[in-house]
Structure formats: structure tokens, C-alpha cells
Design an enzyme around this catalytic site. Structure first.
Site, short mmCIF file in Angstrom:
data_model
loop_
_atom_site.label_atom_id
_atom_site.label_comp_id
_atom_site.label_asym_id
_atom_site.label_seq_id
_atom_site.Cartn_x
_atom_site.Cartn_y
_atom_site.Cartn_z
N GLN A 93 -4.38 -0.24 -7.47
CA GLN A 93 -5.15 0.50 -6.47
C GLN A 93 -5.76 1.74 -7.10
O GLN A 93 -5.14 2.40 -7.94
CB GLN A 93 -4.24 0.93 -5.32
N SER A 138 -6.78 5.84 -0.01
CA SER A 138 -6.96 4.60 -0.76
C SER A 138 -8.43 4.19 -0.73
O SER A 138 -9.09 4.25 0.32
CB SER A 138 -6.11 3.48 -0.15
N ASP A 148 0.82 -1.22 0.00
CA ASP A 148 0.00 0.00 0.00
C ASP A 148 0.85 1.26 0.00
O ASP A 148 0.33 2.36 -0.15
CB ASP A 148 -0.92 -0.02 1.23
#
Length: 300
Positions: A288, A238, A214
Site C-alpha cells: 500500500q 490510504s 488495510d
């Protein structure tokens, strides 16, 4: 605040930092399908998204035969997590077939969901094989640390101080241009490795990769527009996260995270990443989408 873990001092050794990450990703089992995650040592404020993804994957794989390894996961961030509380994980065993298993995980705090994750597991099978080559980038020994790059820009990273406290992995990265573009020879990337050896179990190395995955993904679409998180002027978060695991590898040796962004729009940015070992093996891919909302300065 829960008192199961006391904040640790900034004087932790590298071995202690890595051991703390291993403990963070080792869940307490409450029932067959319910698990409790540990808090980050010394953590304050909002929980880092990679921690929730990795802990949710840990919960899922704890309910699957070890001969079946995760090959993909898809997660949606619903709410920000609070580092004052541990996270509860509930697993639904949706499917166990001849070759594949599927699990759904709800991560919650105080009874409120903060993340939903679906993971699929596959037993090993022989088959056709290919991969794209590793991009032509500089090796970690030829690069500066993240702190050196930021300090040379005159950008002390105050906003990330809590996140970097007791961090168990190190980063080497190419120079950053003053406008925030993270590229070298046309590539956006960084190298990372754990600061001390991890346990030999490949499952823990997969969890650590998920934990780190991430980090930096939203920098790719921001950099296309000359934006960087330390310069302000936008709100970023996110929204969803996906990982495809291709091969096992040690994450306590250098791993390349190569990033790009094929699209942004509608206040969202889309980033992609590829993980390579230093000898060029592609071990995982990630994608993402995140909120990338420009904040106009207030009129005086």
C-alpha cells in the site's frame, strides 16, 4: 441516513460481532452485475478502507465461477466513504479465459465513485512452489493485547473508539517504544484472529483477510521516522492497496501480519505486509502507498 441497519449496542457478544462482520461482507444482489453493501453496525463517520476493498472483492467474486479463486486485487481509494450510506458496487466482466477471469469494480455512494478495484481469478493448477520463511517473532500467547499496549503507554485511543466499537477480531502485538516504533527483534508485526468461528466457506475467510489487510500498513513507514498516528502532527490516508492471495487459511485462528517499509518520500509512504499462519505458511502478501503529509505546528 439510510435505516436498513440500526446501530448496535457495545454489549454485543463475540459471536454477534463476528456475525455482523459476515453480514457486512455479504452483499445484496440487485442485478447480475450490481450489488449493494451493508453498513457497519454502529458505524459513524468515515468508512474504514478495508471494508470497501473487501466488499468490492465480494462483488467481483460473486460474478466468477467458484472454482476460480482470487489471486490478486489492486484498488485505488478515490474519496472517503460515509458510513451513513450503503455502498453500491458495479462489476464489469472484462475477461473469462481458459484459466483466468478478470473483473473491474466501481464502488460508489450517491452516484459518486469512492473506490476502483480490479481483481484477477485463477483456477487451481499444479506447479513449482516456494515461500520465504516466517520472521522470528513472538507468538500471540506471549504478547499483550493492543489495548494493553496502548494503555501502558498512557495513550487512550479516543480517535479510534468508533472504529473499535463492536470489532470482531482481536489483536496481540509487541511493545511500542515511546517514539512510536512498532518493532520487536527488528520486526514490525501483530497477530490477529476473529473472536468467534467464521463459516467454513474459504471465500468468506479471504474477504475477512482483505478487510483486515488495510489495518496497520501505514504504521510501518510512519514508524521508520518515529511517527505514530496517535501522536498527531501529520495527515495520513490510504491511496492505493494491493493483495496477492497465495493459499486459503482460517482467519478465526491466529494469523501473523508482518510489516515493513522500503521507501517514503514526496509526502507518501510505502508499506508492505505478509500474512502467515502460526505454523509458518505464507497465505497472502499486500502492499500500500499512502499520504504521509507532515503538518507543521501553527506559529503563535
Amino acid at each position: 441516513m439510510e435505516d436498513d441497519e440500526n446501530p448496535l449496542p457495545d454489549t454485543m457478544s463475540d459471536e454477534e460481532k463476528v456475525a455482523a462482520t459476515v453480514r457486512l461482507l455479504t452483499l445484496d444482489q440487485q442485478t447480475d452485475n450490481h450489488f449493494l453493501g451493508h453498513r457497519k453496525p454502529g458505524g459513524v463517520g468515515r468508512i474504514y478502507g478495508g471494508q470497501v476493498v473487501a466488499q468490492a472483492l465480494a462483488a467481483a467474486q460473486n460474478t466468477v465461477d467458484p472454482s476460480r479463486r482470487p489471486h490478486s486485487l489492486h484498488a485505488y481509494f478515490l474519496r472517503g466513504g460515509d458510513e451513513n450510506y450503503r455502498i453500491e458496487f458495479s462489476v464489469a466482466r472484462d475477461f473469462d479465459g481458459g484459466s483466468f477471469s478478470n473483473r473491474r469494480v466501481i464502488a460508489a455512494q450517491n452516484g459518486v465513485p469512492i473506490l476502483n478495484l480490479t481483481a484477477s481469478f485463477h483456477r487451481h493448477e499444479d506447479g513449482l512452489s516456494h515461500q520465504m520463511p516466517m520472521p522470528d517473532v513472538r507468538m500471540p500467547e506471549d504478547l499483550e493485547t493492543e489495548e494493553e499496549v496502548m494503555n501502558r503507554l498512557g495513550r487512550p485511543i479516543k480517535a479510534m473508539a468508533a472504529f473499535r466499537r463492536n470489532r470482531s477480531y482481536e489483536i496481540r502485538m509487541p511493545p511500542i517504544s515511546p517514539d512510536g516504533r512498532l518493532n520487536d527483534r527488528g520486526h514490525a508485526y501483530f497477530w490477529f484472529r476473529m473472536k468467534a468461528p467464521l463459516p467454513a466457506d474459504p471465500a468468506m475467510h479471504r474477504l475477512v483477510l482483505a478487510y483486515i489487510s488495510d489495518y496497520g500498513l501505514l504504521s510501518a513507514p510512519m514508524a521508520v521516522h518515529g511517527r505514530a498516528w496517535w501522536r498527531g502532527g501529520f495527515r495520513a490516508a490510504s491511496l492505493d492497496h494491493a493483495i496477492w492471495f497465495h493459499a486459503d487459511a482460517r482467519i478465526d485462528d491466529w494469523v501473523l501480519y508482518a510489516l515493513d517499509s522500503p521507501w517514503s518520500g514526496d509526502a507518501r509512504g510505502f508499506g508492505r505486509g505478509l500474512f502467515f499462519t502460526r505454523d509458518g505458511q505464507l497465505i497472502a502478501s499486500t502492499a500500500q502507498e499512502g499520504l504521509m503529509r507532515v503538518i507543521e505546528p501553527k506559529a503563535k
